[in-house]
Motif scaffolding. Structure first.
Motif, PDB file in Angstrom:
ATOM      1  N   THR A 106      -1.348   7.876 -22.443  1.00 38.55           N
ATOM      2  CA  THR A 106      -0.362   7.045 -21.759  1.00 38.55           C
ATOM      3  C   THR A 106      -0.436   7.354 -20.273  1.00 38.55           C
ATOM      4  OG1 THR A 106       1.099   7.147 -23.691  1.00 38.55           O
ATOM      5  CG2 THR A 106       2.085   6.400 -21.618  1.00 38.55           C
ATOM      6  N   LEU A 107      -0.444   6.293 -19.472  1.00 37.24           N
ATOM      7  CA  LEU A 107      -0.463   6.429 -18.022  1.00 37.24           C
ATOM      8  C   LEU A 107       0.855   5.896 -17.487  1.00 37.24           C
ATOM      9  CD1 LEU A 107      -2.032   7.135 -15.441  1.00 37.24           C
ATOM     10  CD2 LEU A 107      -3.026   4.834 -15.524  1.00 37.24           C
ATOM     11  N   TYR A 108       1.546   6.715 -16.712  1.00 38.45           N
ATOM     12  CA  TYR A 108       2.822   6.334 -16.119  1.00 38.45           C
ATOM     13  C   TYR A 108       2.640   6.030 -14.641  1.00 38.45           C
ATOM     14  CZ  TYR A 108       5.139   8.099 -20.298  1.00 38.45           C
ATOM     15  OH  TYR A 108       5.548   8.298 -21.594  1.00 38.45           O
ATOM     16  N   ALA A 109       3.545   5.218 -14.122  1.00 36.93           N
ATOM     17  CA  ALA A 109       3.574   4.932 -12.688  1.00 36.93           C
ATOM     18  C   ALA A 109       5.032   4.925 -12.233  1.00 36.93           C
ATOM     19  CB  ALA A 109       2.920   3.590 -12.378  1.00 36.93           C
ATOM     20  N   LEU A 110       5.247   5.393 -11.022  1.00 38.07           N
ATOM     21  CA  LEU A 110       6.574   5.356 -10.403  1.00 38.07           C
ATOM     22  C   LEU A 110       6.514   4.361  -9.258  1.00 38.07           C
ATOM     23  CD1 LEU A 110       7.343   9.167 -10.172  1.00 38.07           C
ATOM     24  CD2 LEU A 110       8.461   7.506 -11.657  1.00 38.07           C
ATOM     25  N   ALA A 111       7.433   3.416  -9.259  1.00 40.25           N
ATOM     26  CA  ALA A 111       7.475   2.415  -8.202  1.00 40.25           C
ATOM     27  C   ALA A 111       8.764   2.595  -7.399  1.00 40.25           C
ATOM     28  CB  ALA A 111       7.415   1.020  -8.800  1.00 40.25           C
ATOM     29  N   PRO A 112       8.639   2.655  -6.076  1.00 40.05           N
ATOM     30  CA  PRO A 112       9.846   2.854  -5.262  1.00 40.05           C
ATOM     31  C   PRO A 112      10.712   1.600  -5.132  1.00 40.05           C
ATOM     32  CG  PRO A 112       7.920   2.621  -3.859  1.00 40.05           C
ATOM     33  CD  PRO A 112       7.427   2.624  -5.278  1.00 40.05           C
ATOM     34  N   ASP A 113      10.169   0.429  -5.491  1.00 35.46           N
ATOM     35  CA  ASP A 113      10.925  -0.817  -5.379  1.00 35.46           C
ATOM     36  C   ASP A 113      10.377  -1.842  -6.371  1.00 35.46           C
ATOM     37  OD1 ASP A 113       8.633  -2.159  -4.164  1.00 35.46           O
ATOM     38  OD2 ASP A 113       9.151  -1.082  -2.331  1.00 35.46           O
ATOM     39  N   SER A 114      11.063  -2.982  -6.466  1.00 40.19           N
ATOM     40  CA  SER A 114      10.670  -3.992  -7.453  1.00 40.19           C
ATOM     41  C   SER A 114       9.315  -4.619  -7.116  1.00 40.19           C
ATOM     42  CB  SER A 114      11.746  -5.072  -7.576  1.00 40.19           C
ATOM     43  OG  SER A 114      11.947  -5.707  -6.333  1.00 40.19           O
ATOM     44  N   GLY A 115       8.961  -4.707  -5.847  1.00 42.17           N
ATOM     45  CA  GLY A 115       7.646  -5.244  -5.478  1.00 42.17           C
ATOM     46  C   GLY A 115       6.519  -4.366  -5.991  1.00 42.17           C
ATOM     47  N   ALA A 116       6.680  -3.068  -5.863  1.00 41.57           N
ATOM     48  CA  ALA A 116       5.671  -2.132  -6.365  1.00 41.57           C
ATOM     49  C   ALA A 116       5.634  -2.171  -7.891  1.00 41.57           C
ATOM     50  CB  ALA A 116       5.953  -0.724  -5.866  1.00 41.57           C
ATOM     51  N   ALA A 117       6.792  -2.318  -8.524  1.00 50.52           N
ATOM     52  CA  ALA A 117       6.834  -2.398  -9.988  1.00 50.52           C
ATOM     53  C   ALA A 117       6.098  -3.643 -10.469  1.00 50.52           C
ATOM     54  CB  ALA A 117       8.279  -2.402 -10.481  1.00 50.52           C
TER      55      ALA A 117
END
Length: 171
Positions: A106-117
C-alpha cells in the motif's frame, strides 16, 4: 591489479527528462527548503529520494518512507517553471516503483489541500483515514512527526493506493 568498477552514465539530451534515485540528501533538503517544504527527516532510515532532471537542470524531487508492507510519498515538489509537463507524473510513477521494490503493498500520500488530493486521485489514490496511515507507518519519520502535531495532521488529506499487484502478470 584489482578491477575498478565505474558506473557508466550517458549525458541526457537537452530537454530530456531523467528520473533517478539520489543519495545527495543535502541537495534534497536544500530543494525542499527553497520550496517552503519540510526538509527535516530526509536522512531518516527507510527513506528514498528521487530527483527529476530536465537536461542538466533539477526539475523536481519526491521521497518515500517505507516500513514493512507500506510506504508514504512525502515531499513531491516540481519547480514552478516545469509544471504541467509530466514531471510530477514521472516522479509519482518512480516513487510507486521504489515503494513496491521495498516490499510495500500500500502506498500512502499526504496532500496539504484539495488540489493536491485531486492530483493524487489521477493516479488511482483514494481517500484514507489518518488512523489507517498511522497504523501502517508508525515509526517512519513523517508519520511520527505528524503524530506530534495533530493540528497539522488534521489539515492533511490522506489517500492510499493498492500496489500489491504492481509488476504481477495476471492471466
Amino acid at each position: 591489479m584489482p578491477a575498478v568498477t565505474r558506473k557508466i552514465r550517458r549525458r541526457p539530451a537537452p530537454g530530456e527528462l531523467v528520473v533517478e534515485q539520489t543519495r545527495d540528501l543535502s541537495l534534497v533538503a536544500q530543494t525542499l527548503t527553497a520550496a517552503g517544504m519540510l526538509a527535516d527527516g530526509v536522512d531518516a532510515p527507510g527513506g528514498c529520494y528521487l530527483t527529476a532532471y530536465v537536461g542538466d537542470r533539477l526539475a523536481g524531487v519526491i521521497g518515500i518512507e517505507a516500513r514493512v508492507d507500506a510506504a508514504l510519498i512525502r515531499s513531491l515538489m516540481v519547480a514552478e517553471s516545469d509544471r504541467r509537463r509530466g514531471i510530477g507524473a514521472a516522479l509519482v510513477a518512480a516513487a510507486r516503483t521504489a515503494a513496491h521494490t521495498r516490499g510495500a503493498r500500500t502506498l500512502y500520500a499526504l496532500a496539504p489541500d484539495s488540489g493536491a488530493a485531486r492530483y493524487f486521485e489521477h493516479f488511482g489514490f483514494t481517500s484514507a483515514t489518518s488512523e489507517r496511515l498511522i497504523a501502517a507507518l508508525a515509526g517512519v519519520f513523517m508519520v511520527d512527526y505528524l503524530r506530534q502535531r495533530p493540528d497539522e495532521l488534521a489539515r492533511c488529506q490522506v489517500s492510499s493506493l493498492d500496489i500489491a499487484n504492481d509488476g504481477v502478470i495476471l492471466r
